[in-house]
Design a protein around this motif. Sequence first.
Motif, PDB file in Angstrom:
ATOM      1  N   LYS A  85      -2.172   8.361  15.255  1.00  0.00           N
ATOM      2  CA  LYS A  85      -2.470   8.914  13.946  1.00  0.00           C
ATOM      3  C   LYS A  85      -3.785   8.328  13.480  1.00  0.00           C
ATOM      4  O   LYS A  85      -3.819   7.214  12.983  1.00  0.00           O
ATOM      5  N   ARG A  93       7.398  -1.525  10.538  1.00  0.00           N
ATOM      6  CA  ARG A  93       6.726  -2.816  10.518  1.00  0.00           C
ATOM      7  C   ARG A  93       5.234  -2.544  10.649  1.00  0.00           C
ATOM      8  O   ARG A  93       4.791  -1.785  11.515  1.00  0.00           O
ATOM      9  N   VAL A  94       4.461  -3.099   9.758  1.00  0.00           N
ATOM     10  CA  VAL A  94       3.008  -2.932   9.812  1.00  0.00           C
ATOM     11  C   VAL A  94       2.398  -4.311   9.660  1.00  0.00           C
ATOM     12  O   VAL A  94       2.677  -5.002   8.688  1.00  0.00           O
ATOM     13  N   GLU A  95       1.619  -4.730  10.637  1.00  0.00           N
ATOM     14  CA  GLU A  95       0.988  -6.039  10.537  1.00  0.00           C
ATOM     15  C   GLU A  95      -0.484  -5.960  10.888  1.00  0.00           C
ATOM     16  O   GLU A  95      -0.867  -5.281  11.838  1.00  0.00           O
ATOM     17  N   LEU A  96      -1.273  -6.638  10.077  1.00  0.00           N
ATOM     18  CA  LEU A  96      -2.705  -6.660  10.288  1.00  0.00           C
ATOM     19  C   LEU A  96      -3.072  -8.091  10.667  1.00  0.00           C
ATOM     20  O   LEU A  96      -2.760  -9.032   9.945  1.00  0.00           O
ATOM     21  N   TYR A  97      -3.701  -8.252  11.835  1.00  0.00           N
ATOM     22  CA  TYR A  97      -4.080  -9.590  12.274  1.00  0.00           C
ATOM     23  C   TYR A  97      -5.562  -9.816  11.996  1.00  0.00           C
ATOM     24  O   TYR A  97      -6.390  -8.974  12.339  1.00  0.00           O
ATOM     25  N   ILE A  98      -5.869 -10.934  11.384  1.00  0.00           N
ATOM     26  CA  ILE A  98      -7.265 -11.250  11.066  1.00  0.00           C
ATOM     27  C   ILE A  98      -7.601 -12.686  11.476  1.00  0.00           C
ATOM     28  O   ILE A  98      -6.716 -13.449  11.863  1.00  0.00           O
ATOM     29  N   LYS A 104       0.857  -1.180   0.000  1.00  0.00           N
ATOM     30  CA  LYS A 104       0.000   0.000   0.000  1.00  0.00           C
ATOM     31  C   LYS A 104       0.891   1.227   0.000  1.00  0.00           C
ATOM     32  O   LYS A 104       1.388   1.631   1.046  1.00  0.00           O
ATOM     33  N   MET A 119       5.342  10.691   8.725  1.00  0.00           N
ATOM     34  CA  MET A 119       5.458  10.609  10.167  1.00  0.00           C
ATOM     35  C   MET A 119       6.927  10.715  10.563  1.00  0.00           C
ATOM     36  O   MET A 119       7.266  11.324  11.579  1.00  0.00           O
ATOM     37  N   HIS A 159      -3.909  -5.048  14.973  1.00  0.00           N
ATOM     38  CA  HIS A 159      -2.830  -4.632  14.082  1.00  0.00           C
ATOM     39  C   HIS A 159      -1.676  -4.097  14.897  1.00  0.00           C
ATOM     40  O   HIS A 159      -1.797  -3.865  16.087  1.00  0.00           O
ATOM     41  N   ARG A 160      -0.560  -3.935  14.220  1.00  0.00           N
ATOM     42  CA  ARG A 160       0.656  -3.485  14.878  1.00  0.00           C
ATOM     43  C   ARG A 160       1.397  -2.602  13.878  1.00  0.00           C
ATOM     44  O   ARG A 160       1.581  -2.983  12.728  1.00  0.00           O
ATOM     45  N   VAL A 161       1.769  -1.425  14.310  1.00  0.00           N
ATOM     46  CA  VAL A 161       2.524  -0.522  13.440  1.00  0.00           C
ATOM     47  C   VAL A 161       3.705  -0.015  14.250  1.00  0.00           C
ATOM     48  O   VAL A 161       3.506   0.533  15.334  1.00  0.00           O
ATOM     49  N   LEU A 205       2.566   7.609   4.305  1.00  0.00           N
ATOM     50  CA  LEU A 205       2.154   8.016   5.636  1.00  0.00           C
ATOM     51  C   LEU A 205       3.310   7.892   6.630  1.00  0.00           C
ATOM     52  O   LEU A 205       3.581   8.788   7.426  1.00  0.00           O
ATOM     53  N   LEU A 259      -6.838   3.959   7.652  1.00  0.00           N
ATOM     54  CA  LEU A 259      -6.223   3.227   6.556  1.00  0.00           C
ATOM     55  C   LEU A 259      -6.305   1.725   6.798  1.00  0.00           C
ATOM     56  O   LEU A 259      -6.660   0.943   5.916  1.00  0.00           O
ATOM     57  N   LEU A 260      -5.990   1.314   8.029  1.00  0.00           N
ATOM     58  CA  LEU A 260      -6.000  -0.106   8.349  1.00  0.00           C
ATOM     59  C   LEU A 260      -7.421  -0.645   8.301  1.00  0.00           C
ATOM     60  O   LEU A 260      -7.653  -1.778   7.896  1.00  0.00           O
ATOM     61  N   GLU A 310     -10.727  -4.922   2.436  1.00  0.00           N
ATOM     62  CA  GLU A 310     -10.237  -5.573   1.218  1.00  0.00           C
ATOM     63  C   GLU A 310      -9.913  -7.041   1.445  1.00  0.00           C
ATOM     64  O   GLU A 310     -10.156  -7.874   0.590  1.00  0.00           O
ATOM     65  N   VAL A 311      -9.326  -7.347   2.595  1.00  0.00           N
ATOM     66  CA  VAL A 311      -8.994  -8.746   2.867  1.00  0.00           C
ATOM     67  C   VAL A 311     -10.249  -9.445   3.348  1.00  0.00           C
ATOM     68  O   VAL A 311     -11.043  -8.850   4.053  1.00  0.00           O
ATOM     69  N   VAL A 368      -5.285   8.735  10.973  1.00  0.00           N
ATOM     70  CA  VAL A 368      -5.162   8.341   9.568  1.00  0.00           C
ATOM     71  C   VAL A 368      -4.720   6.883   9.452  1.00  0.00           C
ATOM     72  O   VAL A 368      -5.196   6.141   8.606  1.00  0.00           O
ATOM     73  N   VAL A 369      -3.807   6.481  10.310  1.00  0.00           N
ATOM     74  CA  VAL A 369      -3.315   5.106  10.275  1.00  0.00           C
ATOM     75  C   VAL A 369      -4.464   4.142  10.542  1.00  0.00           C
ATOM     76  O   VAL A 369      -4.640   3.144   9.836  1.00  0.00           O
ATOM     77  N   MET A 398      -8.222  -1.189   4.753  1.00  0.00           N
ATOM     78  CA  MET A 398      -7.530  -2.353   4.258  1.00  0.00           C
ATOM     79  C   MET A 398      -8.239  -3.620   4.711  1.00  0.00           C
ATOM     80  O   MET A 398      -8.337  -4.596   3.981  1.00  0.00           O
ATOM     81  N   ALA A 399      -8.736  -3.561   5.930  1.00  0.00           N
ATOM     82  CA  ALA A 399      -9.429  -4.698   6.514  1.00  0.00           C
ATOM     83  C   ALA A 399     -10.593  -5.123   5.629  1.00  0.00           C
ATOM     84  O   ALA A 399     -10.891  -6.311   5.504  1.00  0.00           O
TER      85      ALA A 399
END
Lengths: 138, 138
Positions: free
Chosen positions: B105, A127-132, A105, A115, B126-128, A111, B111-112, B118-119, B107-108, B115-116
Amino acid sequence: MATLAERPRLDDVLEDLGYRMTPPRRLLARLLGNKAGSFSAEAIIEELPTVGRATVYRTLKLLVDAGILCKTALPDGAPRYSFDDARHHHHVICANCGKVEEFRKPVVERLLRAMAKEVGGAVVGHRVELYITCADCL
Amino acid sequence: MATLAERPRLDDVLEDLGYRMTPPRRLLARLLGNKAGSFSAEAIIEELPTVGRATVYRTLKLLVDAGILCKTALPDGAPRYSFDDARHHHHVICANCGKVEEFRKPVVERLLRAMAKEVGGAVVGHRVELYITCADCL
DNA sequence: GCCATAAGTGATACAACATATCACTACTGA
DNA sequence: TCAGTAGTGATATGTTGTATCACTTATGGC
């Protein structure tokens, strides 16, 4: 994640990097080549009882450093290895089954770059991680 | 990160949560209360030789669960604890000295969330994390 | 203030994940 | 073919915790 078809042959990769092709590495390459999703180092160790722990970890590290594998973690911190695609990306991880998908993305990068300007100091990574819970696990 | 002045007194926090105030916890509270930046569990264990490993880890976990401390990791995966502020946030971590700062943020998050969609599947978290070399370390 | 009791403690064992050491083996290039 | 170096596996060690369990103690009710 790189699909099975897109994936470079692991033994070729290792040879191209100047590493010797030895029987343990061939076994590992063959096993990993057929792996989908993500896996733990310990699973590999169990599946290849003839290959020593140290060798498995060494080779995984080699492949991570070479950008072939990617090391991520489940929300509880349990480390997982998955195939990687050379471009910069982030991960969508199923907290239940450990499946890892990649996403890219540009907006995220922009972004984070913005920052970075706000904080003093030099940015060295992110590091950006999305947990589902993935569709299969629902 | 919550500044030293803003920080709630740790022994008060533990008592308010219904935990007993014992000598080991008082020692920990006093030590942590003066910590700046981030620290490892092992550092605490070394600094409090009279307090057992298990107790240190138990108490850290308590504080993490209570939202007082936050557990993050350096780029190499080494875990660090730092003071936390109750609201949802992400971290800016100095890869050199381990100093942790928080940022928020919206915005973050937006954004997430986008994105969520889309998947497939349900987002569970999540973790940023942004890794820098801080001004002091440069 | 005393006491019962549930919460907390520390020693220790164990677990998961990984790296260090070291003697041995086997690729590889000359 | 052979030397030299890369690689190997067994094993010890390191890091970051959690589980167990007998013992201790803080706390609320009296």
